[in-house]
Write a protein that holds these residues in place. Structure first.
Motif, PDB file in Angstrom:
ATOM      1  N   LYS A 140       1.896   2.483  -8.384  1.00  0.00           N
ATOM      2  CA  LYS A 140       2.201   3.598  -7.497  1.00  0.00           C
ATOM      3  C   LYS A 140       1.543   3.403  -6.125  1.00  0.00           C
ATOM      4  O   LYS A 140       2.022   3.905  -5.121  1.00  0.00           O
ATOM      5  CB  LYS A 140       1.669   4.907  -8.106  1.00  0.00           C
ATOM      6  CG  LYS A 140       2.413   5.386  -9.341  1.00  0.00           C
ATOM      7  CD  LYS A 140       3.678   6.078  -8.948  1.00  0.00           C
ATOM      8  CE  LYS A 140       4.307   6.815 -10.112  1.00  0.00           C
ATOM      9  NZ  LYS A 140       5.407   7.678  -9.665  1.00  0.00           N
ATOM     10  N   ASP A 141       0.406   2.722  -6.114  1.00  0.00           N
ATOM     11  CA  ASP A 141      -0.378   2.568  -4.882  1.00  0.00           C
ATOM     12  C   ASP A 141      -0.838   1.120  -4.741  1.00  0.00           C
ATOM     13  O   ASP A 141      -2.030   0.819  -4.830  1.00  0.00           O
ATOM     14  CB  ASP A 141      -1.583   3.519  -4.917  1.00  0.00           C
ATOM     15  CG  ASP A 141      -2.281   3.631  -3.572  1.00  0.00           C
ATOM     16  OD1 ASP A 141      -1.867   2.938  -2.625  1.00  0.00           O
ATOM     17  OD2 ASP A 141      -3.254   4.406  -3.469  1.00  0.00           O
ATOM     18  N   PRO A 142       0.111   0.185  -4.536  1.00  0.00           N
ATOM     19  CA  PRO A 142      -0.256  -1.234  -4.477  1.00  0.00           C
ATOM     20  C   PRO A 142      -1.170  -1.574  -3.309  1.00  0.00           C
ATOM     21  O   PRO A 142      -1.995  -2.491  -3.408  1.00  0.00           O
ATOM     22  CB  PRO A 142       1.097  -1.940  -4.347  1.00  0.00           C
ATOM     23  CG  PRO A 142       2.022  -0.909  -3.765  1.00  0.00           C
ATOM     24  CD  PRO A 142       1.550   0.389  -4.330  1.00  0.00           C
ATOM     25  N   ASP A 143      -1.073  -0.819  -2.218  1.00  0.00           N
ATOM     26  CA  ASP A 143      -1.922  -1.097  -1.063  1.00  0.00           C
ATOM     27  C   ASP A 143      -3.401  -0.981  -1.407  1.00  0.00           C
ATOM     28  O   ASP A 143      -4.230  -1.745  -0.917  1.00  0.00           O
ATOM     29  CB  ASP A 143      -1.596  -0.129   0.081  1.00  0.00           C
ATOM     30  CG  ASP A 143      -0.263  -0.432   0.745  1.00  0.00           C
ATOM     31  OD1 ASP A 143       0.339  -1.464   0.398  1.00  0.00           O
ATOM     32  OD2 ASP A 143       0.167   0.366   1.595  1.00  0.00           O
ATOM     33  N   ARG A 144      -3.732  -0.005  -2.239  1.00  0.00           N
ATOM     34  CA  ARG A 144      -5.136   0.199  -2.593  1.00  0.00           C
ATOM     35  C   ARG A 144      -5.685  -0.993  -3.359  1.00  0.00           C
ATOM     36  O   ARG A 144      -6.823  -1.426  -3.127  1.00  0.00           O
ATOM     37  CB  ARG A 144      -5.281   1.484  -3.419  1.00  0.00           C
ATOM     38  CG  ARG A 144      -6.703   1.818  -3.861  1.00  0.00           C
ATOM     39  CD  ARG A 144      -7.683   1.849  -2.711  1.00  0.00           C
ATOM     40  NE  ARG A 144      -7.249   2.741  -1.636  1.00  0.00           N
ATOM     41  CZ  ARG A 144      -7.850   2.820  -0.443  1.00  0.00           C
ATOM     42  NH1 ARG A 144      -8.887   2.040  -0.175  1.00  0.00           N
ATOM     43  NH2 ARG A 144      -7.393   3.645   0.477  1.00  0.00           N
ATOM     44  N   ALA A 145      -4.898  -1.544  -4.263  1.00  0.00           N
ATOM     45  CA  ALA A 145      -5.347  -2.712  -5.026  1.00  0.00           C
ATOM     46  C   ALA A 145      -5.617  -3.891  -4.104  1.00  0.00           C
ATOM     47  O   ALA A 145      -6.629  -4.597  -4.236  1.00  0.00           O
ATOM     48  CB  ALA A 145      -4.309  -3.084  -6.078  1.00  0.00           C
ATOM     49  N   ILE A 146      -4.729  -4.098  -3.136  1.00  0.00           N
ATOM     50  CA  ILE A 146      -4.886  -5.214  -2.213  1.00  0.00           C
ATOM     51  C   ILE A 146      -6.114  -5.018  -1.326  1.00  0.00           C
ATOM     52  O   ILE A 146      -6.876  -5.957  -1.069  1.00  0.00           O
ATOM     53  CB  ILE A 146      -3.617  -5.377  -1.340  1.00  0.00           C
ATOM     54  CG1 ILE A 146      -2.394  -5.665  -2.219  1.00  0.00           C
ATOM     55  CG2 ILE A 146      -3.810  -6.459  -0.294  1.00  0.00           C
ATOM     56  CD1 ILE A 146      -2.498  -6.929  -3.044  1.00  0.00           C
TER      57      ILE A 146
END
Length: 354
Positions: free
Chosen positions: A326-332
């Motif tokens: 849902k929030d791939p930016d946060r993982a990156i």
């Protein structure tokens, strides 16, 4: 089958209710021994992985009910304010119902994965210059003045559908957990799960009730701080809500269950977020990790009584409300970028440290 068909005896539906479903529910209950080791001996920890619902979050449980009842009542459109998961779910279920979906989001405060879902499902998405609470105010006015059904958790049918999660936990475990842990944003989920446990006990399906432990983000903790937060701040966008719609009901769930609602910092949330993925093998969105962060915090504080050897272990169930994608930016952002090497075996072996 979806949650309405599975638990219709506990839901406000009749033969006239059209069941709008995407086969939601029946999500896995995953044993998480690495978390139990931190809590201490004599405990089992389970993860109710709601990220495996059709649109990737727990919202589908409530949305199947809310949209089904909206169609039953003749509504041709639904609307919601959202920090992401509600919009994705409302848009998908509106597609199934063949009705219009209007989504009002706070500008710049919705994770990319969730926005993409609402858009791809054809929702009319409108960003407003304000926070979630201001977006919700607009949607409430819209649905008051126009023939559009509100599907935020103010809608009581949302709570009815979401309570089915507690039924599934009891059915799968075969008993009631001692502690039920979950993140708290708009507070509909803690309200719903507590309602479900009480109804299951009232029906004789279970013989006890869990303590409800809710956790807000420190920069967005109106229930803990005792007043609305005008400008809530947290990396966990799904719980970035300064004036929860189900505030009173959340406090009732806390007090009736003899539980608590506490807060955790963004650093604690990110620690739990990475722990879930790296130690347990479960990728959940940051808001989901708030509950696990709360377990870690309370374990450090000695909140959980030591388990007795030779006795039945105590059980903690943590609800992971949404999938990590849902929030791939946060993982990156919180991880190192992969190294780039030449396309040959020697370079890959060296980089891999083999």
């Amino acid at each position: 089958m979806g949650v309405i068909e599975r638990y219709k005896e506990f839901l406000p539906v009749t033969e006239k209710t059209p069941v709008i479903s995407i086969e939601e529910g029946d999500t896995p209950l995953i044993k998480a021994d690495p978390i139990a080791e931190i809590v201490g001996p004599g405990y089992n920890v389970w993860l109710k992985y709601e990220g495996l619902n059709p649109t990737g979050s727990f919202k589908d449980r409530g949305m199947t009910m809310a949209v089904s009842k909206a169609v039953e009542e003749g509504s041709g459109a639904v609307a919601c304010a959202s920090t992401g998961n509600t919009s994705a779910s409302a848009a998908a279920y509106a597609v199934r119902a063949k009705i219009k979906c209007i989504v009002v989001i706070p500008e710049g405060a919705i994770a990319l994965g969730k926005l993409a879902q609402a858009l791809i499902h054809g929702a009319c998405v409108i960003a407003v210059k304000g926070n979630f609470d201001e977006a919700l105010k607009v949607v409430i006015e819209l649905t008051d003045k126009y023939p559009v059904t509100l599907v935020n958790s103010i809608n009581p049918y949302r709570i009815e559908g979401q309570k089915t999660g507690s039924f599934e936990i009891c059915d799968k475990l075969g008993f009631v957990p001692d502690y039920h842990v979950l993140p708290v944003g708009n507070a509909g989920n803690i309200t719903a799960y507590w309602k479900g446990y009480k109804e299951y006990k009232g029906a004789g399906k279970i013989d006890s009730l869990p303590k409800m432990l809710g956790f807000q983000a420190a920069g967005s903790a109106p229930i803990v701080d005792g007043h609305p937060i005008e400008d809530p701040k947290t990396i966990a966008t799904a719980i970035k809500i300064g004036n929860p719609a189900s505030w009173k009901q959340a406090e009732e769930a806390r007090d009736e269950s003899e539980g608590l609602i506490d807060k955790v910092t963004d650093d604690e949330i990110l620690e739990a977020y990475k722990f879930l993925a790296g130690k347990v093998g479960v990728f959940a969105e940051p808001a989901s990790a708030a509950g696990v962060a709360g377990v870690f915090k309370k374990a450090r504080e000695g909140f959980f009584p030591p388990g007795d050897k030779g006795k039945k272990p105590k059980n903690i169930v943590c609800v992971l409300t949404g999938h990590g994608l849902k929030d791939p930016d946060r993982a990156i952002k919180c991880l190192e970028s992969p190294p780039v090497v030449d396309a040959n075996l020697e370079a890959v072996v060296e980089a891999a440290g083999i």
